[in-house]
Design a protein around this motif. Structure first.
Motif, PDB file in Angstrom:
ATOM      1  N   MET A 201       0.829  -1.206   0.000  1.00  0.00           N
ATOM      2  CA  MET A 201       0.000   0.000   0.000  1.00  0.00           C
ATOM      3  C   MET A 201       0.866   1.260   0.000  1.00  0.00           C
ATOM      4  SD  MET A 201      -3.343  -0.681   2.400  1.00  0.00           S
ATOM      5  CE  MET A 201      -2.410  -1.003   3.887  1.00  0.00           C
ATOM      6  N   LEU A 202       1.941   1.225   0.763  1.00  0.00           N
ATOM      7  CA  LEU A 202       2.815   2.389   0.861  1.00  0.00           C
ATOM      8  C   LEU A 202       3.469   2.711  -0.480  1.00  0.00           C
ATOM      9  CD1 LEU A 202       3.744   4.374   3.054  1.00  0.00           C
ATOM     10  CD2 LEU A 202       5.743   2.917   3.424  1.00  0.00           C
TER      11      LEU A 202
ATOM     12  N   LEU B 111      -5.567  -3.763  12.297  1.00  0.00           N
ATOM     13  CA  LEU B 111      -5.867  -2.361  12.607  1.00  0.00           C
ATOM     14  C   LEU B 111      -4.861  -1.431  11.949  1.00  0.00           C
ATOM     15  CD1 LEU B 111      -7.409  -0.158  14.145  1.00  0.00           C
ATOM     16  CD2 LEU B 111      -5.964  -0.651  16.145  1.00  0.00           C
ATOM     17  N   ASN B 112      -3.586  -1.807  12.009  1.00  0.00           N
ATOM     18  CA  ASN B 112      -2.542  -0.990  11.401  1.00  0.00           C
ATOM     19  C   ASN B 112      -2.730  -0.887   9.890  1.00  0.00           C
ATOM     20  OD1 ASN B 112       0.005   0.499  11.567  1.00  0.00           O
ATOM     21  ND2 ASN B 112       0.909  -1.251  10.521  1.00  0.00           N
ATOM     22  N   ALA B 113      -3.075  -2.008   9.254  1.00  0.00           N
ATOM     23  CA  ALA B 113      -3.300  -2.009   7.802  1.00  0.00           C
ATOM     24  C   ALA B 113      -4.496  -1.144   7.435  1.00  0.00           C
ATOM     25  CB  ALA B 113      -3.494  -3.440   7.311  1.00  0.00           C
ATOM     26  N   ALA B 114      -5.563  -1.230   8.239  1.00  0.00           N
ATOM     27  CA  ALA B 114      -6.765  -0.432   7.971  1.00  0.00           C
ATOM     28  C   ALA B 114      -6.479   1.058   8.109  1.00  0.00           C
ATOM     29  CB  ALA B 114      -7.879  -0.841   8.936  1.00  0.00           C
ATOM     30  N   LEU B 115      -5.738   1.437   9.153  1.00  0.00           N
ATOM     31  CA  LEU B 115      -5.378   2.842   9.349  1.00  0.00           C
ATOM     32  C   LEU B 115      -4.448   3.335   8.239  1.00  0.00           C
ATOM     33  CD1 LEU B 115      -4.814   2.888  13.231  1.00  0.00           C
ATOM     34  CD2 LEU B 115      -6.723   3.890  11.961  1.00  0.00           C
ATOM     35  N   ASN B 116      -3.512   2.476   7.837  1.00  0.00           N
ATOM     36  CA  ASN B 116      -2.614   2.839   6.733  1.00  0.00           C
ATOM     37  C   ASN B 116      -3.403   3.099   5.450  1.00  0.00           C
ATOM     38  OD1 ASN B 116      -0.340   2.688   8.296  1.00  0.00           O
ATOM     39  ND2 ASN B 116       0.411   0.763   7.436  1.00  0.00           N
ATOM     40  N   TYR B 117      -4.421   2.272   5.219  1.00  0.00           N
ATOM     41  CA  TYR B 117      -5.271   2.457   4.031  1.00  0.00           C
ATOM     42  C   TYR B 117      -5.922   3.834   4.052  1.00  0.00           C
ATOM     43  CZ  TYR B 117      -9.124   1.858   0.759  1.00  0.00           C
ATOM     44  OH  TYR B 117     -10.011   2.033  -0.269  1.00  0.00           O
TER      45      TYR B 117
ATOM     46  N   VAL C 235      -4.869   6.513   5.611  1.00  0.00           N
ATOM     47  CA  VAL C 235      -3.844   7.552   5.466  1.00  0.00           C
ATOM     48  C   VAL C 235      -3.373   7.667   4.021  1.00  0.00           C
ATOM     49  CG1 VAL C 235      -1.474   8.201   6.078  1.00  0.00           C
ATOM     50  CG2 VAL C 235      -3.044   7.396   7.844  1.00  0.00           C
ATOM     51  N   ILE C 236      -3.132   6.526   3.389  1.00  0.00           N
ATOM     52  CA  ILE C 236      -2.536   6.532   2.046  1.00  0.00           C
ATOM     53  C   ILE C 236      -3.554   6.870   0.960  1.00  0.00           C
ATOM     54  CG2 ILE C 236      -1.403   5.065   0.320  1.00  0.00           C
ATOM     55  CD1 ILE C 236      -0.171   3.523   2.732  1.00  0.00           C
ATOM     56  N   PHE C 237      -4.724   6.234   1.019  1.00  0.00           N
ATOM     57  CA  PHE C 237      -5.697   6.402  -0.061  1.00  0.00           C
ATOM     58  C   PHE C 237      -6.756   7.472   0.226  1.00  0.00           C
ATOM     59  CE2 PHE C 237      -4.092   2.020  -0.518  1.00  0.00           C
ATOM     60  CZ  PHE C 237      -3.639   2.081  -1.826  1.00  0.00           C
ATOM     61  N   GLN C 238      -6.896   7.884   1.505  1.00  0.00           N
ATOM     62  CA  GLN C 238      -7.822   8.949   1.889  1.00  0.00           C
ATOM     63  C   GLN C 238      -9.205   8.779   1.243  1.00  0.00           C
ATOM     64  OE1 GLN C 238      -7.218  11.918   3.910  1.00  0.00           O
ATOM     65  NE2 GLN C 238      -5.383  10.813   4.589  1.00  0.00           N
ATOM     66  N   PRO C 239      -9.911   7.654   1.505  1.00  0.00           N
ATOM     67  CA  PRO C 239     -11.256   7.468   0.937  1.00  0.00           C
ATOM     68  C   PRO C 239     -12.225   8.551   1.406  1.00  0.00           C
ATOM     69  CG  PRO C 239     -10.823   5.870   2.679  1.00  0.00           C
ATOM     70  CD  PRO C 239      -9.534   6.556   2.401  1.00  0.00           C
ATOM     71  N   PHE C 240     -11.917   9.149   2.523  1.00  0.00           N
ATOM     72  CA  PHE C 240     -12.624  10.338   3.029  1.00  0.00           C
ATOM     73  C   PHE C 240     -11.586  11.145   3.816  1.00  0.00           C
ATOM     74  CE2 PHE C 240     -13.326   6.781   5.947  1.00  0.00           C
ATOM     75  CZ  PHE C 240     -12.812   7.290   7.133  1.00  0.00           C
ATOM     76  N   PRO C 241     -11.830  12.438   4.037  1.00  0.00           N
ATOM     77  CA  PRO C 241     -10.842  13.275   4.736  1.00  0.00           C
ATOM     78  C   PRO C 241     -10.460  12.659   6.091  1.00  0.00           C
ATOM     79  CG  PRO C 241     -12.562  14.641   3.801  1.00  0.00           C
ATOM     80  CD  PRO C 241     -13.017  13.228   3.613  1.00  0.00           C
ATOM     81  N   PHE C 242      -9.185  12.275   6.199  1.00  0.00           N
ATOM     82  CA  PHE C 242      -8.687  11.640   7.422  1.00  0.00           C
ATOM     83  C   PHE C 242      -7.650  12.548   8.052  1.00  0.00           C
ATOM     84  CE2 PHE C 242      -6.376   8.063   9.633  1.00  0.00           C
ATOM     85  CZ  PHE C 242      -7.435   7.728  10.473  1.00  0.00           C
ATOM     86  N   PHE C 243      -7.655  12.638   9.384  1.00  0.00           N
ATOM     87  CA  PHE C 243      -6.811  13.624  10.064  1.00  0.00           C
ATOM     88  C   PHE C 243      -5.329  13.281  10.023  1.00  0.00           C
ATOM     89  CE2 PHE C 243      -7.703  10.419  13.186  1.00  0.00           C
ATOM     90  CZ  PHE C 243      -6.602  10.371  14.021  1.00  0.00           C
ATOM     91  N   LEU C 244      -4.962  12.030   9.713  1.00  0.00           N
ATOM     92  CA  LEU C 244      -3.553  11.646   9.597  1.00  0.00           C
ATOM     93  C   LEU C 244      -3.159  11.606   8.130  1.00  0.00           C
ATOM     94  CD1 LEU C 244      -3.394   8.752  12.217  1.00  0.00           C
ATOM     95  CD2 LEU C 244      -2.577  11.093  12.509  1.00  0.00           C
ATOM     96  N   LYS C 245      -1.965  12.123   7.842  1.00  0.00           N
ATOM     97  CA  LYS C 245      -1.514  12.176   6.446  1.00  0.00           C
ATOM     98  C   LYS C 245      -0.010  11.918   6.369  1.00  0.00           C
ATOM     99  CE  LYS C 245      -4.990  15.450   4.693  1.00  0.00           C
ATOM    100  NZ  LYS C 245      -5.811  15.471   5.913  1.00  0.00           N
ATOM    101  N   GLY C 246       0.423  11.436   5.194  1.00  0.00           N
ATOM    102  CA  GLY C 246       1.845  11.303   4.901  1.00  0.00           C
ATOM    103  C   GLY C 246       2.578  10.297   5.773  1.00  0.00           C
ATOM    104  N   VAL C 247       3.914  10.411   5.762  1.00  0.00           N
ATOM    105  CA  VAL C 247       4.772   9.489   6.511  1.00  0.00           C
ATOM    106  C   VAL C 247       4.529   9.616   8.009  1.00  0.00           C
ATOM    107  CG1 VAL C 247       7.168   8.968   7.116  1.00  0.00           C
ATOM    108  CG2 VAL C 247       6.549   9.365   4.737  1.00  0.00           C
TER     109      VAL C 247
END
Length: 454
Positions: free
Chosen positions: A45-46, A180-186, A188-200
């Protein structure tokens, strides 16, 4: 007989019930297999985010793994000590071991968290990365290191559960943590909706959040399961148990650190062969991992049972269990590695269509048959010696072998004699053979019987 198998050798009676090799092996295997698989998913994903992000997180992860080695020292040490005391039925000493490991682990990881977060950028410059990759790596490393006490305590508590014969608890929580980590990474990376975490930095926070949730869950399990831990009886002098834990844990940590560093050096040697050589090594390593993880899981399971048996002074059963599991591991490793060689080209074609890489990769899979056979000796014999409390001998052999055999002969055979990656793989086989044979004769000598912690 070569193929005779005695199930009773892998059975240990404990205060929590009957512990069998199968019950211990399956959780160990699933944990390592699934954690590696989830890591592959995260990396995949990254790669959609940016190549720099992959390089930055990879570089920071390589340095982080060296830091986490210090935490594994406590986990390994407390596991051996607990197995011996539990096998001997010494409840008070087990409580002291758990208490001292948790207090020392929390203190050490808190200090390391502060220091590494402060010196994150200087640490990353040691990896010879520059520009945006350096900026992202320093940012990622700093955020993760601020909360490095999370994986530290998780590793220690996970080792405690495994020693008590409850590896399925840490496996279940580890799986949930990675999902959970994979779901959160998804997010952050793909931003299916505005998510408060971004980038590295968002990726780093995802790691911390998932580890935090996992730690809370495993702590709840620690206090709810009937482990008969009498923490209310602990006194400051109980912390002296950490000396015993470090005595058996440090040699293994030093050995692991030496091996990790030597592998980094070996990668630089392979780079001298050519850029495509590194890619070939990665592709082949991805395939042989599934042979590797099987033997390692069986080795760790054997170590756990032997720790209990040595604590209970059942040395004859421990001796026979080792030799039986050694036969099983060598047979499995030989069979699977031969199958990998026979189907090597179509499997490698899943990663690349480069004819040169396919040709070299198939040749390496042939030589890897010998690597995996001797690696079976290492997985069973080294883990068995450590489980019995014989930790200094494996450390000395490992350090000497990985540098004199793996690193030195990779350079001599691969670069100087022009054998390329084939020379490096022959050196790997020499390393595994040297260590495996030494460990085997050490086990046959029965000197490990005098190393029991109790």
């Amino acid at each position: 007989m070569l193929f005779s198998y005695d199930k009773t050798l892998g059975t240990v009676e404990t205060s929590q019930g009957t512990m069998t090799l199968t019950k211990v092996f399956i959780p160990f295997f699933l944990e390592m297999f699934l954690m590696n698989f989830m890591q592959t998913v995260n990396t995949f994903m990254l790669s959609y985010f940016s190549d720099n992000a992959v390089a930055a997180v990879g570089a920071a992860g390589q340095f982080s793994s060296m830091i986490y080695t210090f935490y594994s020292v406590i986990g390994t040490g407390v596991s051996i000590v607990l197995c011996h005391h539990l096998g001997a039925g010494k409840k008070e000493q087990t409580s002291e071991a758990v208490f001292s490991a948790l207090v020392f682990g929390a203190t050490l990881s808190a200090v390391i968290s502060i220091l590494m977060s402060i010196f994150a950028r200087p640490c990353m410059t040691l990896l010879n990365i520059k520009g945006d990759v350096l900026d992202d790596a320093a940012k990622y490393f700093s955020i993760c290191m601020q909360f490095s006490f999370l994986p530290a305590l998780f590793v220690i508590i996970s080792s405690i559960f495994k020693s008590y014969g409850f590896p399925q608890i840490s496996v279940g929580i580890s799986l949930g943590m990675n999902i959970l980590n994979a779901a959160l990474n998804y997010l952050v990376i793909f931003q299916p909706f505005p998510f408060f975490l971004k980038g590295v930095s968002g990726i780093a926070w995802c790691s911390n959040i998932s580890r935090g949730v996992a730690l809370i869950c495993i702590i709840i399990c620690l206090f709810r399961l009937p482990l008969q831990l009498d923490f209310h009886k602990m006194r400051p002098k109980s912390l002296l148990k950490i000396k015993e834990i470090l005595r058996v844990g440090l040699p293994g940590g030093i050995s692991s650190l030496s091996y990790n560093v030597s592998q980094t050096v070996t990668t630089s040697v392979i780079a001298l062969v050519g850029v495509s050589a590194i890619s070939t090594k990665i592709y082949v390593s991805n395939l042989v991992f599934y042979v590797y993880v099987l033997g390692l899981s069986l080795g760790m399971s054997t170590s756990l049972l032997i720790g209990w048996l040595c604590g209970a002074k059942k040395y004859d059963q421990a001796y026979k269990l080792n030799l039986q599991n050694l036969k099983v591991t060598i047979l499995l490793n030989a069979t699977l590695s031969i199958l990998l060689f026979l189907f090597g080209r179509p499997l490698l074609s899943l990663f690349t269509k480069d004819p040169d890489i396919l040709k070299v990769g198939c040749a390496l899979l042939f030589w890897d048959i010998f690597v995996e056979i001797f690696r079976g000796f290492n997985h069973i014999e080294e883990n068995s010696l450590r489980g019995a409390g014989d930790v200094v001998f494996p450390m000395i052999v490992s350090i000497c072998s990985c540098w004199a055999m793996s690193v030195l002969f990779s350079y001599i055979l691969g670069v100087k004699l022009g054998l390329g990656l084939t020379g490096c793989w022959i050196a790997f086989a020499m390393d595994e053979a040297f260590r495996g044979i030494n460990y085997f004769f050490r086990w046959k000598s029965k000197k490990w019987m005098k190393k029991t912690v109790v």
